[in-house]
Design an enzyme around this catalytic site. Structure first.
Site, PDB file in Angstrom:
ATOM      1  N   CYS A   1      12.525  -1.392  24.172  1.00  0.00           N
ATOM      2  CA  CYS A   1      13.233  -0.340  23.440  1.00  0.00           C
ATOM      3  C   CYS A   1      12.825  -0.379  21.969  1.00  0.00           C
ATOM      4  O   CYS A   1      13.122  -1.330  21.260  1.00  0.00           O
ATOM      5  CB  CYS A   1      14.734  -0.551  23.575  1.00  0.00           C
ATOM      6  N   LEU A   2      12.127   0.653  21.545  1.00  0.00           N
ATOM      7  CA  LEU A   2      11.729   0.811  20.142  1.00  0.00           C
ATOM      8  C   LEU A   2      11.982   2.254  19.737  1.00  0.00           C
ATOM      9  O   LEU A   2      12.066   3.130  20.596  1.00  0.00           O
ATOM     10  CB  LEU A   2      10.233   0.515  19.970  1.00  0.00           C
TER      11      LEU A   2
END
Lengths: 324, 309
Positions: B92-93
């Site tokens: 998750c970025l």
């Protein structure tokens, strides 16, 4: 020669009275501000602060509002005149022949080209004037208020270099360069515009007398290719029409006008930039002639995409009509 | 047999542009290439950022580009243990498909990799696919990551992973050893400074800079440019095959050729246009003449009718 003098000479040399930056007036305001600040505070204290006072009555009440008004007038005048000029040049159908006959009778073809050149010079010299006066402001106040004001102006779309018409006029100038025009000395401030390719990336370049160079990148940052059927959003960024439509999540049939105002520019993330998008016709002509092979190849691929989108659009319309 | 790509697809076209750009401007800090059988699937390796616990590490991963790329964000997965991201898990970025609202079409695989390197030393804050190992563990993993590339996927993919790993090893600068003498100490300092300059400006590679042979001929293929041609890095091409009846090599050559085949800037009206203009004027005149004839006739009839009455 100082820029201030050059600028005033240029503005006085204009036949039509055009709005400009009140250089002398703004300089006087800054001098007055300098006197006020030096009389109020000892020198070392003002240097220690290194910033313009939070509520400088001179700056807040006079300098920035008057500069803002001048900038609005300049951009408004430039856009209006550029639009009118390009409308004359890009007229089609019966209007085209009417204007052509009218032009032959009046002999205003060369005047048209000269006006285009003058408008580019007008835009660039005013952009420099604004930059110089804001630099002077920052220098006097030891602040970055000038830079801040500049970024605010950009978000308000009152920065002349952001105008899509500047790009169009530069392309217009290149397109009609073959016509030799005896330009007046007062207006021979810029060496002309050119389409350059740096590492295969196209750019419109314009050099002004003061060794100042304006570069407009013509690579679409979505497809990473030379812009095809270019369109300029209100924030000043240029994209291919199809790429802009895809970014705005609209079909080619509906066009950019139907884009959601919440949709942002793919580069600067500014909202509501699609509704006022401008088709850059002159630039389209210039690029189609400069890279013909690429253009033909791109036309083929675009045609397929357009046909596909139109087909999908009418299919959905038919289904909606029939009630399926 | 090499798979063909549909260059009419805007996503494919954009990806091929990125391949070309990635190979013409290689970096010491990262390397990424698509699989030959699927250009939407990329394999990458990034170097751990300097002056952090990840320094010296070579971290491999895969990028999955969506069919709507670049309008939809890619997904990232790391294959090398780093102590910062979980392996074989989509992370998750703000640049990944977990946050499509942050994604911008102007971003590319290159910008995503630069962002990923920048994200490594940051605090995970409980994000999906993130880990928070101790500094010592991360340092140990960084050292271990240099030894061998991870084993993952098909032999084709593994070959690409090994190739990228070789490239990254060849580009890694050995850390200078401090000698007891003053002279050697000074020498090591200058070497360190040089290394730092190189890493701070990874893009500053000369156009003709050679990439070591270990990387294989997939990475970069030198091409001589004609004397009058544009000395652009786009002359460096991918050897990966592609396109609808056109290999990506030929495609890249085509796109370079258009730069060299520039036409002069003068507006020359095509003969077709001139003919069309003349035809239009002729038609307009003919219509006017016919209308005048009709008008004259009608006025004549009117006159006759009036006389009779």
């Amino acid at each position: 020669m100082k820029f201030c003098k050059k600028y005033q000479e240029y503005m006085q040399g204009q036949e039509k009275k055009l709005p400009g930056v009140g250089f002398k007036k703004l300089k006087k305001i800054l001098k007055k501000c300098r006197r006020n600040s030096s009389s109020q505070k000892p020198l070392h204290a003002s240097l220690a602060a290194k910033t313009c006072p939070d509520h400088c009555p001179v700056c807040d009440g006079t300098f920035f509002p008057s500069l803002l008004n001048e900038m609005s007038d300049i951009v408004g005048c430039f856009n209006q005149r550029a639009q009118k000029l390009l409308e004359l040049h890009l007229a089609s159908g019966v209007r085209k022949y009417f204007l052509w006959i009218k032009g032959k009778l009046q002999g205003n073809h060369t005047a048209l080209i000269q006006e285009g050149k003058d408008l580019v010079t007008y835009a660039l010299i005013n952009a420099i004037a604004i930059r110089k006066i804001l630099k002077k402001y920052d220098k006097i106040h030891y602040s970055k208020q000038g830079q801040l004001f500049k970024s605010q102006i950009q978000s308000m779309h009152k920065e002349i270099l952001q105008s899509p018409w500047l790009c169009e006029l530069m392309a217009f100038h290149i397109n009609l360069r073959e016509t030799k025009v005896k330009s007046r000395k007062a207006h021979a401030l810029f060496d002309g515009c050119s389409l350059t390719f740096k590492d295969g990336k196209p750019a419109l370049t314009c050099e002004l007398f003061d060794s100042i160079k304006v570069d407009i990148d013509l690579t679409c940052s979505i497809c990473l290719d030379t812009v095809f059927d270019p369109v300029s959003l209100t924030c000043g960024h240029i994209f291919c029409y199809i790429c802009a439509c895809s970014a705005a999540s609209v079909s080619i049939v509906n066009g950019l006008k139907s884009a959601d105002p919440k949709m942002k520019c793919p580069l600067c993330r500014e909202g509501a930039v699609y509704e006022g998008a401008v088709h850059l016709e002159e630039l389209n002509i210039l690029l189609s002639r400069s890279c013909q092979e690429y253009w033909e190849q791109r036309i083929q691929t675009e045609r397929v995409e357009r046909v596909k989108q139109i087909k999908e659009h009418w299919d959905s319309q038919c289904r909606a009509f029939v009630g399926v | 047999m090499a798979e063909k790509h549909n260059i009419k697809n805007p996503a494919v076209k954009r990806i091929l542009q990125e391949v070309k750009e990635m190979q013409s401007n290689p970096s010491d800090d990262y390397m990424s290439l698509p699989l030959e059988e699927n250009i939407f699937e990329w394999q990458f390796a990034i170097r751990g950022p300097r002056d952090t616990e990840f320094e010296g590490g070579i971290y491999h991963g895969r990028i999955q580009l969506p069919s709507e790329y670049p309008f939809k964000p890619p997904s990232f997965m790391l294959l090398t243990p780093s102590g910062r991201f979980e392996t074989q898990t989509k992370i998750c970025l703000s640049i990944s498909n977990h946050h499509p609202e942050h994604w911008q079409p102007s971003w590319s695989v290159r910008t995503a990799l630069v962002a990923l390197i920048a994200f490594m030393p940051t605090n995970p804050n409980g994000a999906l696919g993130s880990l928070n190992y101790k500094k010592e563990d991360r340092c140990a993993l960084a050292t271990k990551s240099q030894e061998a590339p991870p084993k993952f996927g098909t032999p084709e993919r593994q070959r690409l992973i090994d190739e990228i790993h070789e490239y990254m090893l060849s580009k890694s600068s050995p850390l200078p050893q401090l000698a007891p003498s003053q002279a050697s100490e000074e020498q090591s300092k200058t070497e360190e400074a040089k290394a730092q300059v190189n890493l701070e400006n990874p893009e500053a590679l000369p156009v003709g800079a050679e990439i070591p042979d270990q990387a294989g001929d997939r990475i970069v293929e030198e091409q001589e440019l004609p004397v009058n041609a544009n000395p652009n890095p786009a002359g460096v091409e991918a050897s990966m095959e592609s396109s609808s009846s056109v290999s990506s090599n030929q495609l890249l050559q085509k796109s370079d050729a258009r730069v060299q085949n520039l036409k002069p800037d003068t507006r020359v009206q095509k003969p077709d246009d001139r003919l069309f203009t003349l035809a239009a004027i002729g038609l307009a005149i003919a219509i006017v003449v016919l209308l005048l004839k009709k008008f004259i006739k009608s006025t004549e009839y009117g006159a006759v009718f009036m006389d009779e009455s």
